[in-house]
Motif scaffolding. Structure first.
Motif, PDB file in Angstrom:
ATOM      1  N   VAL A 105       2.973 -10.800  42.439  1.00 53.12           N
ATOM      2  CA  VAL A 105       3.338 -10.164  41.164  1.00 53.12           C
ATOM      3  C   VAL A 105       2.841 -11.055  40.030  1.00 53.12           C
ATOM      4  O   VAL A 105       3.166 -12.237  39.976  1.00 53.12           O
ATOM      5  CB  VAL A 105       4.870  -9.988  41.057  1.00 53.12           C
ATOM      6  CG1 VAL A 105       5.248  -9.357  39.718  1.00 53.12           C
ATOM      7  CG2 VAL A 105       5.393  -9.150  42.205  1.00 53.12           C
ATOM      8  N   THR A 106       2.052 -10.493  39.147  1.00 53.29           N
ATOM      9  CA  THR A 106       1.538 -11.298  38.031  1.00 53.29           C
ATOM     10  C   THR A 106       2.285 -11.003  36.729  1.00 53.29           C
ATOM     11  O   THR A 106       2.165 -11.744  35.771  1.00 53.29           O
ATOM     12  CB  THR A 106       0.039 -11.047  37.814  1.00 53.29           C
ATOM     13  OG1 THR A 106      -0.159  -9.638  37.631  1.00 53.29           O
ATOM     14  CG2 THR A 106      -0.769 -11.503  39.020  1.00 53.29           C
ATOM     15  N   VAL A 122       2.892  -5.752  37.231  1.00 57.69           N
ATOM     16  CA  VAL A 122       1.488  -5.776  37.629  1.00 57.69           C
ATOM     17  C   VAL A 122       1.422  -6.628  38.885  1.00 57.69           C
ATOM     18  O   VAL A 122       1.991  -7.727  38.911  1.00 57.69           O
ATOM     19  CB  VAL A 122       0.598  -6.375  36.521  1.00 57.69           C
ATOM     20  CG1 VAL A 122      -0.865  -6.375  36.969  1.00 57.69           C
ATOM     21  CG2 VAL A 122       0.766  -5.609  35.217  1.00 57.69           C
ATOM     22  N   PHE A 123       0.810  -6.090  39.908  1.00 56.38           N
ATOM     23  CA  PHE A 123       0.701  -6.894  41.132  1.00 56.38           C
ATOM     24  C   PHE A 123      -0.623  -6.631  41.835  1.00 56.38           C
ATOM     25  O   PHE A 123      -1.300  -5.627  41.572  1.00 56.38           O
ATOM     26  CB  PHE A 123       1.884  -6.661  42.072  1.00 56.38           C
ATOM     27  CG  PHE A 123       2.194  -5.234  42.421  1.00 56.38           C
ATOM     28  CD1 PHE A 123       1.441  -4.540  43.363  1.00 56.38           C
ATOM     29  CD2 PHE A 123       3.275  -4.576  41.820  1.00 56.38           C
ATOM     30  CE1 PHE A 123       1.750  -3.233  43.697  1.00 56.38           C
ATOM     31  CE2 PHE A 123       3.588  -3.270  42.148  1.00 56.38           C
ATOM     32  CZ  PHE A 123       2.821  -2.591  43.088  1.00 56.38           C
ATOM     33  N   PHE A 133      -6.300  -4.535  46.028  1.00 53.16           N
ATOM     34  CA  PHE A 133      -5.872  -3.584  45.004  1.00 53.16           C
ATOM     35  C   PHE A 133      -5.110  -4.287  43.895  1.00 53.16           C
ATOM     36  O   PHE A 133      -4.353  -5.228  44.147  1.00 53.16           O
ATOM     37  CB  PHE A 133      -4.934  -2.527  45.610  1.00 53.16           C
ATOM     38  CG  PHE A 133      -5.660  -1.360  46.180  1.00 53.16           C
ATOM     39  CD1 PHE A 133      -5.974  -0.269  45.389  1.00 53.16           C
ATOM     40  CD2 PHE A 133      -6.044  -1.365  47.498  1.00 53.16           C
ATOM     41  CE1 PHE A 133      -6.646   0.809  45.917  1.00 53.16           C
ATOM     42  CE2 PHE A 133      -6.723  -0.297  48.046  1.00 53.16           C
ATOM     43  CZ  PHE A 133      -7.030   0.797  47.250  1.00 53.16           C
ATOM     44  N   LYS A 134      -5.311  -3.787  42.690  1.00 56.63           N
ATOM     45  CA  LYS A 134      -4.473  -4.225  41.573  1.00 56.63           C
ATOM     46  C   LYS A 134      -3.683  -2.997  41.113  1.00 56.63           C
ATOM     47  O   LYS A 134      -4.237  -1.900  41.022  1.00 56.63           O
ATOM     48  CB  LYS A 134      -5.355  -4.753  40.443  1.00 56.63           C
ATOM     49  CG  LYS A 134      -4.568  -5.331  39.291  1.00 56.63           C
ATOM     50  CD  LYS A 134      -5.491  -6.016  38.303  1.00 56.63           C
ATOM     51  CE  LYS A 134      -4.694  -6.626  37.168  1.00 56.63           C
ATOM     52  NZ  LYS A 134      -5.567  -7.298  36.194  1.00 56.63           N
ATOM     53  N   ALA A 152      -3.392   2.306  40.441  1.00 60.23           N
ATOM     54  CA  ALA A 152      -3.936   1.301  41.351  1.00 60.23           C
ATOM     55  C   ALA A 152      -5.431   1.508  41.477  1.00 60.23           C
ATOM     56  O   ALA A 152      -5.920   2.641  41.460  1.00 60.23           O
ATOM     57  CB  ALA A 152      -3.277   1.408  42.720  1.00 60.23           C
ATOM     58  N   ALA A 153      -6.145   0.415  41.562  1.00 55.14           N
ATOM     59  CA  ALA A 153      -7.598   0.507  41.724  1.00 55.14           C
ATOM     60  C   ALA A 153      -8.092  -0.723  42.439  1.00 55.14           C
ATOM     61  O   ALA A 153      -7.463  -1.774  42.419  1.00 55.14           O
ATOM     62  CB  ALA A 153      -8.276   0.627  40.366  1.00 55.14           C
ATOM     63  N   THR A 154      -9.237  -0.564  43.072  1.00 55.43           N
ATOM     64  CA  THR A 154      -9.870  -1.717  43.690  1.00 55.43           C
ATOM     65  C   THR A 154     -10.176  -2.674  42.544  1.00 55.43           C
ATOM     66  O   THR A 154     -10.830  -2.305  41.586  1.00 55.43           O
ATOM     67  CB  THR A 154     -11.166  -1.287  44.403  1.00 55.43           C
ATOM     68  OG1 THR A 154     -10.925  -0.060  45.051  1.00 55.43           O
ATOM     69  CG2 THR A 154     -11.608  -2.324  45.386  1.00 55.43           C
ATOM     70  N   GLN A 155      -9.672  -3.836  42.664  1.00 53.98           N
ATOM     71  CA  GLN A 155      -9.547  -4.705  41.492  1.00 53.98           C
ATOM     72  C   GLN A 155     -10.859  -4.887  40.718  1.00 53.98           C
ATOM     73  O   GLN A 155     -10.909  -4.627  39.527  1.00 53.98           O
ATOM     74  CB  GLN A 155      -9.018  -6.065  41.920  1.00 53.98           C
ATOM     75  CG  GLN A 155      -8.603  -6.899  40.734  1.00 53.98           C
ATOM     76  CD  GLN A 155      -7.966  -8.188  41.186  1.00 53.98           C
ATOM     77  OE1 GLN A 155      -8.189  -8.638  42.306  1.00 53.98           O
ATOM     78  NE2 GLN A 155      -7.185  -8.783  40.313  1.00 53.98           N
ATOM     79  N   GLU A 156     -11.861  -5.337  41.399  1.00 55.55           N
ATOM     80  CA  GLU A 156     -13.063  -5.742  40.674  1.00 55.55           C
ATOM     81  C   GLU A 156     -13.754  -4.558  39.992  1.00 55.55           C
ATOM     82  O   GLU A 156     -14.027  -4.580  38.805  1.00 55.55           O
ATOM     83  CB  GLU A 156     -14.054  -6.415  41.642  1.00 55.55           C
ATOM     84  CG  GLU A 156     -13.544  -7.709  42.232  1.00 55.55           C
ATOM     85  CD  GLU A 156     -13.241  -8.751  41.156  1.00 55.55           C
ATOM     86  OE1 GLU A 156     -12.283  -9.499  41.351  1.00 55.55           O
ATOM     87  OE2 GLU A 156     -13.943  -8.786  40.117  1.00 55.55           O
TER      88      GLU A 156
END
Lengths: 179, 383
Positions: A105-106, A122-123, A133-134, A152-156
């Motif tokens: 968790v950020t 946000v995690f 995933f973010k 949610a999305a693939t982070q990069e």
């Protein structure tokens, strides 16, 4: 996309399986489908929308009765529970899911969602297939229902690209018949 | 309690499936035991990888070193080649332990948290070592029909894993599993007996060691615990009196302190209140003035959400502050109790002290929001 991936993403996204049957129940919220996105039909009390597929990005809005225990911890949310306590239960549920790895968790802060006191988290996590995933996760309790709105999305590749679209969806979210 | 279910199933299914294939090309001069050993080795690596993927390994260097020392003291002089006993702790509420032919002994933290003496731990480890040194996995495999395992061996080495899990495999497994039950039972009994001998050899008191069956009875994770304990006691009574040393339970408790703390937190996260309370209360017996344990107990009681426990939780929070006034969490927790009761002036002072102690903590935004609500209410009352 491989069927297994779809199954995984749905499971991860839902956090818990819905037990009820007999077709999709009437939703007690509204939200706008962004242009160019499509809603994936489900029988559950949720809206699941994506532009290019669940493994690229998705927005999931879900309502669930407080009495419904979560799948892994079997814990339930309580009416009148503070948003921070509700967020903690969500975090614990995700931690208990063995398909989720490297969960972190950020951000976890209070938030207002359609005029209701709730939380915003946000995690990041890695799923069983190794995809990172973010997620932005909003949640609040109203009456005997827990509402959550997540992106949610693939982070990069995709997270930043569709963030504004998600914010528009969030703005459009409103309750139509609070329980 | 010596092979994970998936591993056991896999090797048995291996042997239960017979069909033609490239495996038949294996040299007939190659000994069956050699082939089975290679099969076991292959399956072992695969299963260990699977466990690593789906589990969280509990790391605590001091405890790991302690376990390594115990394993070394229990290990018989003549260990099979390639066997290096070592413990792997899995962070899990389960009450399970199992071993692999290479000497890896997996122990769930939930099981370890239930042991009350070093002698009990010694018996647990010795039981698993016995499975390894007596090559029980191989013996179980070797008991299966030789006609099947050549081709099966080849399939196990193939890229596809799907056949392991297909319905035919499951059907075959269930057909032969009945035959394996008695073999497994006898191997378990042998591991019990050999393990108890190791415990006595290492100068532990066997009766103290056998208390493990009592402490695990609730979960009965060692199988038919009561029967096995009775059989071992009977065997002990037939031999000359054995006088081992009693172990110091307080010292053992110290070795488990960190693990018990983490276990209590794990159980709390999963909402298993009784288990969380058991771990926390046991910790408190050893360290009655530990601020974080008092705070943890308060949290468990509060999250259990039984109204009458609020005063108890409050007492633990105050105790935590008395022990360590610089710990911010109990200040916030007390603030929340008063906040929910509508005692906003009291709540305010505790939220303020929590923030003063940790202005940048991860939950400071929440505390500030509670504080703002308190101030708004107080100002409203003052108007």
């Amino acid at each position: 996309m491989k069927p297994r991936i779809w199954i995984c993403i749905i499971l991860v996204a839902l956090l818990a399986s819905c037990a009820h049957g007999g077709g999709k129940p009437a939703l007690t919220f509204n939200a706008a489908l962004p242009e160019g996105w499509k809603e994936i039909p489900t029988d559950d009390a949720m809206m699941f929308m994506t532009k290019e597929g669940g493994y690229k990005q998705f927005v999931l809005i879900r309502e669930r009765p407080l009495s419904e225990p979560f799948q892994f911890t079997k814990r339930t949310l309580q009416p009148g529970m503070l948003p921070e306590a509700a967020a903690e239960i969500i975090v614990n549920e995700i931690l208990a899911d063995s398909n989720i790895r490297n969960f972190s968790v950020t951000e976890n802060i209070p938030a207002r969602i359609a005029g209701n006191s709730g939380f915003r988290m946000v995690f990041v996590y890695t799923d069983a297939d190794g995809y990172l995933f973010k997620t932005i996760y909003y949640g609040f309790i109203k009456g005997d229902t827990f509402y959550n709105i997540r992106y949610a999305a693939t982070q990069e590749e995709y997270f930043q690209k569709d963030l504004k679209t998600f914010e528009e969806v969030l703005k459009s979210f409103n309750l139509v018949a609070a329980k | 309690m010596w092979l994970p279910a998936g591993f056991a199933t896999a090797i048995v299914v291996c042997l239960s499936l017979g069909c033609s294939g490239p495996g038949a090309m294996l040299s007939s001069s190659e000994g069956r035991i050699e082939r089975l050993t290679r099969l076991l080795s292959f399956e072992m690596r695969r299963e260990q990888s699977a466990i690593a993927r789906r589990s969280t390994v509990y790391r605590e260097p001091q405890l790991e070193q302690y376990l390594e020392r115990m394993l070394a003291s229990l290990m018989p002089v003549e260990a099979p080649e390639g066997v290096v006993p070592h413990a792997v702790l899995i962070s899990d509420s389960g009450q399970n332990a199992y071993s692999f032919p290479d000497g890896a002994i997996y122990i769930h933290t939930g099981l370890l948290s239930r042991l009350e003496s070093e002698a009990e731990l010694a018996l647990l480890l010795a039981h698993e070592i016995a499975h390894v040194t007596r090559r029980h996995a191989l013996r179980e495999l070797a008991a299966s029909p030789a006609s099947t395992d050549v081709t099966v061996f080849d399939r196990a080495l193939s890229e596809s894993l799907a056949w392991f899990h297909d319905s035919r495999a499951q059907r075959e497994f269930h057909q032969i599993s009945g035959e394996l039950v008695s073999l497994r039972r006898s191997l378990e009994q042998e591991a019990d007996r050999v393990g108890l001998d190791m415990v006595i050899e290492a100068n532990y008191d066997p009766y103290e060691a056998l208390e493990i069956f009592e402490h695990l009875r609730e979960a009965d994770c060692m199988g038919a615990g009561a029967d096995r304990a009775a059989a071992l006691l009977q065997a002990l009574n037939r031999t000359d009196p054995v006088a081992g040393r009693f172990t110091d339970r307080a010292v053992f408790g110290e070795h488990l302190q960190q693990l018990l703390f983490e276990q209590a937190r794990l159980e709390l996260r999963h909402g298993r209140w009784d288990e969380a309370l058991r771990c926390a209360r046991r910790l408190l017996l050893g360290v009655p003035t530990h601020a974080r344990i008092h705070f943890l107990l308060g949290e468990i009681l509060m999250q259990r959400n039984e109204g009458e426990e609020v005063p108890q939780a409050l007492a633990h929070y105050f105790r935590a502050i008395a022990v360590d006034p610089s710990l911010p969490e109990p200040h916030k927790a007390i603030g929340l109790i008063y906040f929910k009761k509508g005692q906003v002036r009291l709540a305010r002072s505790f939220f303020e002290s929590a923030l003063a102690l940790a202005p940048h903590s991860h939950d400071s935004d929440y505390i500030r929001s509670y504080l703002n609500q308190c101030i708004t209410k107080i100002e409203g009352e003052n108007l």
